[in-house]
Design an enzyme around this catalytic site. Structure first.
Site, mmCIF file in Angstrom:
data_model
loop_
_atom_site.group_PDB
_atom_site.id
_atom_site.type_symbol
_atom_site.label_atom_id
_atom_site.label_comp_id
_atom_site.label_asym_id
_atom_site.label_seq_id
_atom_site.Cartn_x
_atom_site.Cartn_y
_atom_site.Cartn_z
ATOM 1 N N LYS A 186 34.022 56.381 -16.825
ATOM 2 C CA LYS A 186 34.918 56.596 -17.964
ATOM 3 C C LYS A 186 34.503 57.876 -18.685
ATOM 4 C CE LYS A 186 35.239 55.879 -22.275
ATOM 5 N NZ LYS A 186 36.055 57.063 -22.562
ATOM 6 N N THR A 241 24.376 57.264 -30.633
ATOM 7 C CA THR A 241 23.441 56.142 -30.751
ATOM 8 C C THR A 241 24.206 54.864 -31.131
ATOM 9 O OG1 THR A 241 21.790 57.731 -31.421
ATOM 10 C CG2 THR A 241 21.275 55.434 -31.857
ATOM 11 N N ALA A 242 25.213 55.019 -31.987
ATOM 12 C CA ALA A 242 25.954 53.828 -32.440
ATOM 13 C C ALA A 242 26.647 53.138 -31.263
ATOM 14 C CB ALA A 242 26.982 54.231 -33.492
ATOM 15 N N GLY A 244 25.912 53.546 -28.092
ATOM 16 C CA GLY A 244 24.855 53.113 -27.160
ATOM 17 C C GLY A 244 24.311 51.738 -27.531
ATOM 18 N N GLU A 261 21.420 57.669 -22.833
ATOM 19 C CA GLU A 261 21.008 58.983 -23.357
ATOM 20 C C GLU A 261 21.731 59.145 -24.675
ATOM 21 O OE1 GLU A 261 18.891 60.879 -22.026
ATOM 22 O OE2 GLU A 261 18.844 60.358 -19.905
ATOM 23 N N CYS A 295 22.832 67.189 -27.360
ATOM 24 C CA CYS A 295 21.877 66.256 -27.965
ATOM 25 C C CYS A 295 20.449 66.803 -27.934
ATOM 26 C CB CYS A 295 21.964 64.884 -27.302
ATOM 27 S SG CYS A 295 21.995 64.995 -25.528
ATOM 28 N N GLU A 392 21.849 64.274 -36.787
ATOM 29 C CA GLU A 392 22.300 65.374 -35.940
ATOM 30 C C GLU A 392 23.532 66.037 -36.543
ATOM 31 O OE1 GLU A 392 22.123 65.067 -31.150
ATOM 32 O OE2 GLU A 392 23.135 63.465 -32.195
HETATM 33 P P1 ADP Z 1 30.574 61.304 -29.350
HETATM 34 O O1 ADP Z 1 30.405 61.067 -30.784
HETATM 35 O O2 ADP Z 1 29.621 62.277 -28.768
HETATM 36 O O3 ADP Z 1 31.986 61.498 -28.907
HETATM 37 P P2 ADP Z 1 30.703 58.604 -28.466
HETATM 38 O O4 ADP Z 1 29.531 57.712 -28.328
HETATM 39 O O5 ADP Z 1 31.723 58.253 -29.478
HETATM 40 O O6 ADP Z 1 30.063 60.026 -28.656
HETATM 41 O O7 ADP Z 1 31.457 58.779 -27.084
HETATM 42 C C1 ADP Z 1 30.793 58.898 -25.848
HETATM 43 C C2 ADP Z 1 31.596 58.151 -24.809
HETATM 44 O O8 ADP Z 1 31.597 56.769 -25.168
HETATM 45 C C3 ADP Z 1 33.049 58.579 -24.705
HETATM 46 O O9 ADP Z 1 33.458 58.520 -23.366
HETATM 47 C C4 ADP Z 1 33.754 57.515 -25.526
HETATM 48 O O10 ADP Z 1 35.094 57.331 -25.172
HETATM 49 C C5 ADP Z 1 32.932 56.291 -25.174
HETATM 50 N N1 ADP Z 1 33.057 55.164 -26.098
HETATM 51 C C6 ADP Z 1 33.225 55.193 -27.427
HETATM 52 N N2 ADP Z 1 33.297 53.934 -27.931
HETATM 53 C C7 ADP Z 1 33.155 53.089 -26.872
HETATM 54 C C8 ADP Z 1 33.142 51.669 -26.710
HETATM 55 N N3 ADP Z 1 33.268 50.845 -27.743
HETATM 56 N N4 ADP Z 1 32.967 51.174 -25.465
HETATM 57 C C9 ADP Z 1 32.831 51.990 -24.414
HETATM 58 N N5 ADP Z 1 32.828 53.326 -24.501
HETATM 59 C C10 ADP Z 1 32.990 53.882 -25.704
#
Ligand code: ADP
Length: 492
Positions: A186, A241-242, A244, A261, A295, A392
């Site tokens: 994804k 991180t949130a 993750g 990561e 990052c 960050e």
């Molecule tokens: P950033 O702030 O760098 O965009 P995110 O953590 O929001 O980082 O996004 C990183 C990836 O995680 C993207 O592919 C995003 O679509 C995906 N993502 C965001 N929320 C969810 C979720 N609840 N479940 C699965 N993937 C998610």
């Protein structure tokens, strides 16, 4: 090939990928589509399908079926497929670079560099595929033999961000495929085109349909489908991180293997005994790559009091020379931020710092180009309690903090929940070792601001994540260890 041509190729590619990778959806017409924008101009460059839980379940089934045959190929056969994929990525380096600039905004030279860097993970893991060695352990009884096998974990769910639309994919998919796993990928909703183009090239390389599946659209629905499926045995994620933490919690339901990561808060420590030029160039590279949107970007520049004024002056002069603009522009080294939310975050952080006493040495506001361009910024008199030091900033803002002693620098550097990259600049050999060992970080650059490479392990400690990507260690994330005890050797 024209730029719109590049986008069209990816879109056509995406259709082929859906058709061939999701067998149950041969005539699938997405109910919803999603626009992909060029962040430098705001133009819509493509429409891609908006998928959700149902499509993700189909993709998981497809990956699960393909796992049966892909995992049973010889390592040499898998290696050949990966090598061919690498060759195709390199053969399309320029177009892929253009696609990255188009959907992500980074300067073309940097984007082409990302293709190079990203492709090298595929090359490296094509080689590493052949080296998944087990063990024979001397047994404790004379009629026994003890073997250790390494086997692929199964279907891996890979979730990737927008800041390296290609390299974050190859860094995960390369080792997964090398080990015999299949993948449901994804990509970020902001940058799906590079992912679709890479998946199309994987197909052209002869990697069978079902081995690499791409789903994109509704992130929480896709995430839930991956997390709850017992067929998915591994989650590999790069992002905030949130998110993750959510994925880690969600993976607990089916006890999946997880590698993460996550965010960093990289300190870049410049000691009095550093070479000024080396420190300025290193800090510049560590801070302003991808307009500060990585990052491992230096988030805090800690400078010792004896060199502080000289460094601040030379660094500001160097930052002033950074050309901002559309990533396709001649000589541009700073592109736009990914979106409005990113721009507003940077603004909030700078406002917070200034309101608490930081001084703007350079920049400090939106760029006259409009859109999401922000002026490369240097702040001095920054304190540890300011937002810009705590979290960050993910933008082109370099906050300078002053310290007196080595102990103070180490304390300031470690005073955070994050622990991904750290940088130190010094010419003192003993200090290099002392400080490198004392830093609670997964990566340390000494007199060097760009340290990521496919041959070295990349990953964080504390809340920056779990596991390592790249290098031989990256393989472990996709392997299970099985102990086989062969008993009763002497039976006739
Ligand atoms: P950033 O702030 O760098 O965009 P995110 O953590 O929001 O980082 O996004 C990183 C990836 O995680 C993207 O592919 C995003 O679509 C995906 N993502 C965001 N929320 C969810 C979720 N609840 N479940 C699965 N993937 C998610």
């Amino acid at each position: 090939m024209t730029l719109s041509g590049v986008a069209r190729v990816a879109f056509v590619g995406s259709r082929r990928i859906f058709a061939s990778h999701l067998p149950s959806m041969q005539s699938y017409t997405p109910a919803f589509s999603r626009q992909v924008h060029n962040p430098a101009t705001g133009e819509v460059i493509a429409n891609v399908s908006c998928m959700g839980g149902k499509e993700t379940k189909d993709a998981i089934s497809s990956a699960f079926d393909a796992f049966n045959s892909w995992s049973k190929l010889t390592a040499a056969e898998r290696s050949k497929g990966l090598r061919k994929w690498y060759d195709l990525l390199m053969a399309h380096k320029e177009e892929l670079g253009q696609l990255i600039t188009l959907e992500q905004g980074k300067p073309l030279k940097e984007a082409v560099g990302e293709v190079d860097y990203g492709a090298k993970f595929i090359e490296f893991y094509a080689e590493e595929a052949k080296r998944v060695y087990g063990d024979i352990i001397p047994a404790t009884l004379p009629d026994r033999r003890i073997f250790v096998l390494k086997q692929p974990v199964g279907v891996a769910g890979a979730i990737t961000p927008w800041n390296f639309p290609l390299a974050m994919i190859t860094r995960k998919v390369g080792p997964a495929l090398a080990c015999g796993c299949t993948v449901v990928l994804k990509p970020s909703e902001f940058t799906p085109l590079s992912a679709l183009a890479a998946a199309e090239l994987a197909l052209q390389a002869g990697i069978p349909p079902g081995v690499v599946n791409v789903v994109m659209g509704n992130a929480p629905d896709i995430g839930d489908a991956l997390l709850t499926s017992p067929q998915v045995r591994k989650i590999t994620f790069t992002g905030s991180t949130a998110v993750g933490k959510k994925l880690m919690a969600g993976a607990a339901g089916t006890v999946k293997k997880v590698s993460l990561e996550l965010g960093g808060n990289a300190p870049c420590i410049v000691f009095d005994d550093a070479d000024l030029n080396v420190a300025v160039n290193g800090a510049l590279a560590a801070k302003f790559r991808n307009s500060g949107q990585t990052c491992v970007c230096a988030n805090r520049v800690l400078v010792q009091e004896g060199i502080y004024e000289k460094f601040a002056d030379a660094f500001s002069k160097a930052v002033k020379n950074l050309k901002v603009g559309d990533g396709f522009g001649e000589g541009v080294v700073q592109g736009p931020l990914i979106n409005k939310a990113a721009l507003e975050k940077v603004e909030t952080f700078v406002e917070d710092a200034v309101s608490k006493g930081a001084k703007v040495l350079l920049g400090g506001r939106r760029h006259s180009l409009g859109m999401t361009f922000y002026e490369p910024t240097v702040l001095s008199n920054v304190k540890s309690e300011m937002l810009v030091s705590r979290e960050e900033v993910f933008g082109p803002v370099a906050p300078l903090l002053c310290f007196k002693t080595e102990e103070e620098a180490i304390h300031m550097a470690n005073d955070t929940n994050a622990g991904l990259a750290a940088y130190i600049f010094t010419n003192n050999l003993q200090r290099t070792w002392r400080v490198s060992e004392a830093l609670e970080y997964g990566l340390v650059g000494v007199n060097e601001g760009l340290i990521s490479t496919e041959v070295a392990p990349f990953g964080g400690v504390k809340q920056s994540g779990l596991g390592r990507e790249g290098s031989k260690y990256g393989m472990d994330e996709f392997l299970e260890i099985k102990y086989v005890c062969l008993g009763d050797m002497n039976r006739k």
